[in-house]
Structures are given as C-alpha cells and as structure tokens.
Design a protein around this motif. Structure first.
Motif, PDB file in Angstrom:
ATOM      1  N   MET A   1     -26.625 -24.579   3.022  1.00  0.00           N
ATOM      2  CA  MET A   1     -27.558 -25.004   4.053  1.00  0.00           C
ATOM      3  C   MET A   1     -27.843 -26.492   3.982  1.00  0.00           C
ATOM      4  N   GLY A   2     -27.585 -27.137   2.839  1.00  0.00           N
ATOM      5  CA  GLY A   2     -27.881 -28.552   2.663  1.00  0.00           C
ATOM      6  C   GLY A   2     -27.241 -29.425   3.715  1.00  0.00           C
ATOM      7  N   PRO A   3     -25.899 -29.339   3.922  1.00  0.00           N
ATOM      8  CA  PRO A   3     -25.246 -30.191   4.925  1.00  0.00           C
ATOM      9  C   PRO A   3     -25.803 -29.970   6.314  1.00  0.00           C
ATOM     10  N   PHE A   4     -26.111 -28.686   6.653  1.00  0.00           N
ATOM     11  CA  PHE A   4     -26.631 -28.423   7.992  1.00  0.00           C
ATOM     12  C   PHE A   4     -28.029 -28.989   8.156  1.00  0.00           C
ATOM     13  N   ARG A   5     -28.818 -28.932   7.083  1.00  0.00           N
ATOM     14  CA  ARG A   5     -30.162 -29.496   7.171  1.00  0.00           C
ATOM     15  C   ARG A   5     -30.088 -30.998   7.409  1.00  0.00           C
ATOM     16  N   HIS A   6     -29.268 -31.680   6.645  1.00  0.00           N
ATOM     17  CA  HIS A   6     -29.100 -33.128   6.843  1.00  0.00           C
ATOM     18  C   HIS A   6     -28.581 -33.421   8.246  1.00  0.00           C
ATOM     19  N   GLN A   7     -27.675 -32.580   8.698  1.00  0.00           N
ATOM     20  CA  GLN A   7     -27.121 -32.790  10.036  1.00  0.00           C
ATOM     21  C   GLN A   7     -28.193 -32.586  11.104  1.00  0.00           C
ATOM     22  N   SER A   8     -29.089 -31.590  10.893  1.00  0.00           N
ATOM     23  CA  SER A   8     -30.169 -31.348  11.849  1.00  0.00           C
ATOM     24  C   SER A   8     -31.127 -32.528  11.894  1.00  0.00           C
ATOM     25  N   LEU A   9     -31.500 -33.049  10.726  1.00  0.00           N
ATOM     26  CA  LEU A   9     -32.378 -34.213  10.682  1.00  0.00           C
ATOM     27  C   LEU A   9     -31.738 -35.400  11.387  1.00  0.00           C
ATOM     28  N   GLY A  10     -30.488 -35.613  11.162  1.00  0.00           N
ATOM     29  CA  GLY A  10     -29.795 -36.723  11.810  1.00  0.00           C
ATOM     30  C   GLY A  10     -29.748 -36.547  13.314  1.00  0.00           C
ATOM     31  N   SER A  11     -29.503 -35.301  13.777  1.00  0.00           N
ATOM     32  CA  SER A  11     -29.449 -35.049  15.220  1.00  0.00           C
ATOM     33  C   SER A  11     -30.811 -35.277  15.853  1.00  0.00           C
ATOM     34  N   ALA A  12     -31.888 -34.809  15.192  1.00  0.00           N
ATOM     35  CA  ALA A  12     -33.238 -35.003  15.734  1.00  0.00           C
ATOM     36  C   ALA A  12     -33.570 -36.486  15.856  1.00  0.00           C
TER      37      ALA A  12
ATOM     38  N   LEU B   1     -36.558 -36.086  25.993  1.00  0.00           N
ATOM     39  CA  LEU B   1     -36.537 -35.521  24.649  1.00  0.00           C
ATOM     40  C   LEU B   1     -36.230 -34.029  24.688  1.00  0.00           C
ATOM     41  N   PHE B   2     -36.868 -33.355  25.631  1.00  0.00           N
ATOM     42  CA  PHE B   2     -36.623 -31.922  25.765  1.00  0.00           C
ATOM     43  C   PHE B   2     -35.169 -31.639  26.152  1.00  0.00           C
ATOM     44  N   GLY B   3     -34.697 -32.421  27.165  1.00  0.00           N
ATOM     45  CA  GLY B   3     -33.307 -32.225  27.576  1.00  0.00           C
ATOM     46  C   GLY B   3     -32.318 -32.539  26.472  1.00  0.00           C
ATOM     47  N   TYR B   4     -32.589 -33.671  25.799  1.00  0.00           N
ATOM     48  CA  TYR B   4     -31.715 -34.027  24.688  1.00  0.00           C
ATOM     49  C   TYR B   4     -31.748 -32.970  23.589  1.00  0.00           C
ATOM     50  N   GLN B   5     -32.978 -32.425  23.369  1.00  0.00           N
ATOM     51  CA  GLN B   5     -33.099 -31.426  22.325  1.00  0.00           C
ATOM     52  C   GLN B   5     -32.292 -30.172  22.666  1.00  0.00           C
ATOM     53  N   LEU B   6     -32.355 -29.803  23.936  1.00  0.00           N
ATOM     54  CA  LEU B   6     -31.536 -28.659  24.360  1.00  0.00           C
ATOM     55  C   LEU B   6     -30.054 -28.925  24.124  1.00  0.00           C
ATOM     56  N   LEU B   7     -29.626 -30.126  24.545  1.00  0.00           N
ATOM     57  CA  LEU B   7     -28.221 -30.487  24.338  1.00  0.00           C
ATOM     58  C   LEU B   7     -27.880 -30.549  22.844  1.00  0.00           C
ATOM     59  N   ALA B   8     -28.828 -31.135  22.079  1.00  0.00           N
ATOM     60  CA  ALA B   8     -28.577 -31.259  20.638  1.00  0.00           C
ATOM     61  C   ALA B   8     -28.501 -29.889  19.975  1.00  0.00           C
ATOM     62  N   ASN B   9     -29.403 -28.969  20.405  1.00  0.00           N
ATOM     63  CA  ASN B   9     -29.362 -27.621  19.830  1.00  0.00           C
ATOM     64  C   ASN B   9     -28.059 -26.921  20.162  1.00  0.00           C
TER      65      ASN B   9
ATOM     66  N   GLU C   1     -25.213 -28.416  20.833  1.00  0.00           N
ATOM     67  CA  GLU C   1     -24.158 -29.084  20.071  1.00  0.00           C
ATOM     68  C   GLU C   1     -24.234 -28.699  18.597  1.00  0.00           C
ATOM     69  N   HIS C   2     -25.492 -28.566  18.108  1.00  0.00           N
ATOM     70  CA  HIS C   2     -25.662 -28.174  16.707  1.00  0.00           C
ATOM     71  C   HIS C   2     -25.080 -26.782  16.459  1.00  0.00           C
ATOM     72  N   ARG C   3     -25.403 -25.858  17.387  1.00  0.00           N
ATOM     73  CA  ARG C   3     -24.844 -24.516  17.235  1.00  0.00           C
ATOM     74  C   ARG C   3     -23.331 -24.540  17.315  1.00  0.00           C
TER      75      ARG C   3
END
Length: 675
Positions: free
Chosen positions: A1-12, A200-208, A210-212
């Motif tokens: 989970m470590g890499p994904f957590r770092h990746q999530s923080l970076g995406s946010a 921010l909301f739109g980007y967050q949707l796109l980021a989520n 892309e993250h998935r």
C-alpha cells in the motif's frame, strides 16, 4: 500500500495546484478585462469633459467661473448620469494642479501629486494608469494631464494665481479619475472560489478515475511480474531437477522421457542411441584427484553438448562417468560409424587441468532405431549396452555398433547372468587345482584353486563367467564357493597324505569392498574344518587402488588369523612401491606375461630379473607364474625365485587327479623323510 499511498498524495497535490492555478488565472484575466473596461470608461468621461471645457473656454466671458471649476461641474454632471448604470464601478474625479500652483483643489495622495508635478515638468502628454490597493480598497486610477490650449485658459489661471506662471501649451493640472473596483474584486474572488471548487471537484473525479486505472494497471503489472517470476522459478527448478549440476547435461529421467517419445507410434525418421563410458576414469580420480576428475567430466560434457547441437539431438549424463546421446539420422551424422568416429575423436582431445594434461579415452556402444519397427526401450538400451560391453572388451578407446554377433553374445551373457547364481547356490561349480612347486626341490607346496563351470554340458571360459560375476555382483559368492571347495580338498588331501596340504584361492577386488570380508573368509574355513594357516589368499593389484585403507584393514585381519596373503599378477596393473610399503604381503606372484618370449626380449628379461631382486630385497616369497619349459625354469631358478607354477609342472587337475598327485609327490616324500 505504500507506493499507492504516496501516489495518492502526489495526485491530490497536483489536483489542488492545478485547480488553484486555473481559478487564479480566471480571476486575473477577469480583473484585467474589467479594469481595462473601466479605464476606457474613465477615458471617455475625460474626453467628454475636455470637449465641454474647450467649448466653454472659447465662449468664456468676464464673470463666468474659471475653467477648472467648470471642469468639476461638468464631470460631476457626467458622473451623475452614470450612477444608474450598475455595470460600472463607482467613479470619482478630481482636477488638481501641480503642487504649489493649485486652483481650488490640492491632491491628497503624495505619489499622485508627485506624478502630476513630474508631468508638468516634462510636459508628458501620456495617460498614466495604475491599479492599487489603498485603505483596503482596490482602486483603478487614470491620470490625464490638462494643457493650456488657449490664451483664455492661460489668462484665467495666471489672473487667479496673480502671476504669469502659465503659457499656452503648459500643463496646468490633471484629471485624476478613480474607479472603486473593490466590490468587483470581492465578487471576482467569489467566482474564482466557486470555479476553484468546481475545478477541484472535477479534477478530483478525473484523478480518482486515473488513480483507479493506474492502480489496476500496477496490480496487473505486478500480477504479470509475479507470474513471470513464478514461471522462471519453476523453469529453473525444473532445469535443476532435470539437468546434471556439474556438466549441465540432461539427467537420466530426461533421456528416458525423450526415448519414450521417440519410440512411440509414428516414428518418422531413424535415430541413433549412444552409450559412452570413459576409460580408466577412476585412475584419474585416484592419481590426480577428484578436481581433475570433475574437470574431465565437464570437458567431456561440453563436447557431447556440442555434438548434440550439431546433430539436433540430446546429450545426457547417466551418472559417474557414464553418458548417453540420442542423435537423429541426418546429413551431419548419416550412419552410426560417422557418429562413433566423431565421438571417439572429439572425446579423445587432450584436457588440461592445473597445468596437467589428461588424455581421455572412451568406449562407446551404438544402436539404431528405424521407423516401421516396434522398438522396446528396454531392448534398445540392452542392445546399446551390449555394444558398449563389446567395445570395452575389444580394447577400449573405440566404438562398437550393435549387430547380430553382439546380439548372440548378449543372449549368451543373459543366459550366464541368470544361470550362474543358481549354479553357485547349488554347488554346481567344478574346482580344479594347479600346484605351486618349490623350484629348488621340485616338491609341490601348495595347490591353487581355480573355478570351472559347465553350462548345458558346455564349458564356459573362466574369464567370461568371472567377468560377468563381477558385473552382476555375484563375484564374492563365486570366490567363497571356490574357497570352500578348495578347503574341503585340502582337508581330504591332508588326511590321505598324512601331512598338511596348503591351498591358495583368489578373492576379487570387488569382494574387498565388503567391510567384513575377512570374517567371511574365516567363517568359510571354519565350516570346512581347515586351519587358517593352511590358506593363502591371493589379491590383485586393483584391490589396492580401490581403497587402500579398507584393503589394508581387511588384509591385516586375515594375517592376524594366520592366513597368508599374496599379491597376484604383479607388474600388470598399478604396481607401486608405495603399495608394497603400506601393505604387508607374504608373497608376490609375478605375472606370466613376463616369461612370454623372454629369451628374445632383453627388456622383459631385465624387468623380470629386477622385479625378482626387488621382491627378495623386501623379504617376500616370489612365485613365478607361467613356467612352460626348461629354459623358463632355469631362468626363474637363476634369479633366486622361490616357487614356480605352470604347465611345465602340471596343468590344473580335477579333484581326483589332484589327490593322486598329492599322494604321490607329497605323501611319498613325507614317508621318505620319516624313514
């Protein structure tokens, strides 16, 4: 989970930054556009005022207000008309003159007063714009210089000031027009905040999303990598299990599987099977060390692998110094002869290890499997092994192709292999006895027991069934059975002659691999009621090479029980003074090959004499084998040898003839000695 957590923080962080940048950009562009619009509006107000004042100046008469005051009145009128338009920001106008020369209005802002003074001094006709935050308000300001355009303006101002300060063309002051943009800025910031939230909301949707997607890709890549690693690990494990760790060749199981596949139904092309055995490999290990033996195996394995690649076949190591190959018949190897010649030549190339040269040689058996015939794997291997056996018997360092003669030999060997153990068990062996004679007196002193065997009423050559007994592991039973028969003969002969009769019997090198061989021999003599001091056990030099420590221990136990020990066939194998020093023998038997053609061979004569001298110098009793004529007898006597054996004295005798021989030569001499 470590890499994904770092990746999530970076995406946010990226999403937040991107939304903020876009919102601020939107606000900045809107503010700039609105400020420009307001600046244009301020310019139009000033233009109207200037036109009005210009007309006023031309019609100015005594008693009318000064142009500066009239300007303010005109601007206030225009601004009042503008108040009802809510799309514009509130605007204020003042018309100050240069500091120290004002006409009714002093500029309160220092930097604006300084700017007006600078404009007056330089007669700068440009419009000066600025956007500033003052007293928590956002102000858009335009400074329009006013010039003395006519004598009326000049005279009015000079009269008011009481001095001739101005002339036509001078800057008499400025329009300072200010727009209060605070409300718009606040409103713009609100819009920017809303835009920021939406972005921010739109980007967050796109980021989520892309993250998935990225997570799915990473998980898929991880699964693929894990499966690849598992496959690689399984492949490596299978390779280790199926290939020899030293040579890298396939193991026996792989060889057998390939053979089964090829011998199945639908064989389309012929292929050759080769069994390879290195000659004298054990002597390399014993004389040069196991490192040298391993180096030789690796070199041979590399050469066989190369031949397998050339012929599109398979090379395998079956174990020890035994190798096998499967080679399809092709233009590269069209026949067994071509393959056998290539193997013998290539394997025979010199190998160097630690500066020492090893000259390998091999015995090779070959067999062919052709389409259209039913081939039994076991039968094919037996045929190939029979060809290998024939190559070894033919002198080694050669190949042999399986043929009808070898098939007959194989059948005979199979027959002997199956019948010999039963013959030993049923005591069907015939034992003959050949005397050893004292060369000085001619008196027989001992009988050597020799095994003979008839199979289906036909005599089997001793060398043939003894070799098969060694290969099949029945040699010790054969040697002990021969010893038992010899011991019984000695007991019978002793009772009939009245004097002890000695016997000698051979125990093979394979027998001495048995840890309790000495106890087995003593038990055999005890069962026959023969005293151990009436027996000589003959061993060949190969016993010493097998395991000198084990051999020395067994021989010592034999001698401790009173049994004499003789070194048989001395000079034909691995003779070494080191062995003679480490092992205590009672007698040495010089091989019969030294007496063959000795009269015409000076080297043999020299070696024979020196061997006898050496043995006597070590205080060993010397037995010369193979004496067949008077010349050989005289030579043996001249060297000082003690005993002799050969057809000159007697051929091997059956039990009846041997008893008669003993009674005549031993009994009579014993009686004569008593008289």
């Amino acid at each position: 989970m470590g890499p994904f957590r770092h990746q999530s923080l970076g995406s946010a962080s990226l999403v937040f930054t991107g939304a903020l940048v876009l919102a601020l950009s939107f606000f900045s562009v809107s503010l700039w556009e609105f400020s420009r619009t307001e600046a244009d509006d301020r310019a139009r107000i000033v233009q109207l005022a200037e036109a009005f004042v210009g007309q006023y100046a031309e019609e100015h008469t005594e008693g009318m207000p000064l142009p500066a005051a009239f300007r303010r009145m005109g601007l206030e009128t225009f601004l009042q008309a503008r108040l009802g338009n809510t799309s514009h920001a509130p605007v204020t106008v003042r018309v100050p003159g240069p500091p120290g020369a004002e006409l009714g209005f002093t500029e309160p802002l220092v930097h604006v007063a300084e700017e007006i003074d600078r404009i007056a001094g330089t007669r700068d006709a440009g419009i000066h714009e600025e956007l500033r935050v003052e007293n928590w308000r956002v102000i858009g300001r335009s400074i329009f210089p006013t010039f003395a355009r006519s004598e009326v303006c000049v005279s009015c101002h000079n009269r008011e000031l009481g001095t001739d300060r101005y002339a036509v063309g001078d800057v008499m002051g400025a329009f300072v027009v200010e727009s209060d943009l605070t409300a718009y800025v606040v409103r713009g910031l609100g819009y920017a905040g809303v835009a920021f939230g939406l972005l921010l909301f739109g980007y967050q949707l796109l980021a989520n999303r892309e993250h998935r997607r990225t997570r799915a890709i990473v998980e898929l890549e991880g699964q693929v990598k894990l499966e690849r690693q598992q496959r690689e690990a399984e492949a490596h494990s299978n390779f280790v299990l199926s290939h020899d760790s030293l040579t890298g060749l396939a193991r026996r199981s792989v060889f057998m599987d390939r053979l089964k596949d090829l011998c199945g139904e639908g064989l389309e092309a012929a292929f050759f099977i080769a069994l390879i055995d290195l000659d004298e490999f054990k002597s390399v290990n014993d004389t040069m060390g196991h490192d040298a033996g391993d180096a030789l195996l690796v070199a041979v394995g590399t050469r066989l692998k190369q031949i397998a690649v050339e012929g599109g076949g398979l090379a395998a190591r079956l174990g020890g110094d035994e190798f096998a190959m499967i080679i399809p018949q092709s233009a590269t190897y069209p026949s067994m002869h071509a393959l056998g010649s290539r193997l013998v030549e290539f394997i025979g190339c010199q190998v160097t290890h630690n500066g020492c040269a090893i000259q390998p040689s091999s015995s090779i058996g070959l067999c062919v499997c052709v389409p259209g015939r039913h081939h039994d794997i076991s039968g094919l291997l037996k045929h190939t092994d029979a060809a290998l056996y024939a190559a070894k018997n033919g002198g080694k360092n050669q190949f042999c192709q399986f043929n009808e003669n070898i098939l007959q030999d194989l059948k005979r060997r199979s027959l002997i292999t199956s019948a010999l153990p039963q013959a030993i068990k049923r005591d069907e062996l015939n034992v003959v006895f050949q005397p050893k004679v004292c060369l000085s007196s001619g008196r027989p002193v001992e009988f050597e027991t020799l095994a003979r065997w008839d199979l289906n009423s036909k005599s089997v050559c001793p060398s043939e069934f003894v070799r098969i007994a060694e290969e099949t592991g029945t040699i010790l039973d054969l040697d002990l059975a021969t010893l038992m028969n010899g011991a019984r003969f000695a007991v019978t002969a002793s009772s009939r002659t009245g004097v002890p009769v000695r016997i000698s019997s051979n125990i093979s090198a394979l027998g001495f691999r048995t840890p309790n061989i000495a106890e087995k021999i003593v038990t055999c003599l005890r069962q026959a009621s023969l005293a151990p001091d009436s027996v000589t056990i003959e061993v060949t030099e190969s016993v010493l090479v097998e395991n000198i420590e084990t051999a020395n221990e067994s021989l010592s136990r034999l001698r401790a029980n009173g049994i004499r020990v003789a070194l048989d066939d001395f000079g034909t194998g691995y003779s070494s003074l080191r062995y003679l020093q480490q092992l205590v023998f009672d007698e040495i038997k010089i091989d019969r090959s030294f007496l063959q053609d000795i009269a015409r061979d000076d080297e043999k004569h020299f070696l024979f004499v020196k061997i006898v001298e050496m043995a006597k110098g070590l205080n060993k009793e010397v037995v010369v084998e193979g004496i067949e004529d008077q010349t050989q007898l005289d030579l043996a006597i001249s060297t000082g040898a003690n005993l002799g054996q050969g057809y000159f004295f007697s051929e091997p005798l059956d039990e009846t003839a041997a008893l008669d021989y003993a009674r005549r030569l031993i009994g009579n001499r014993a009686g004569s000695a008593a008289g």
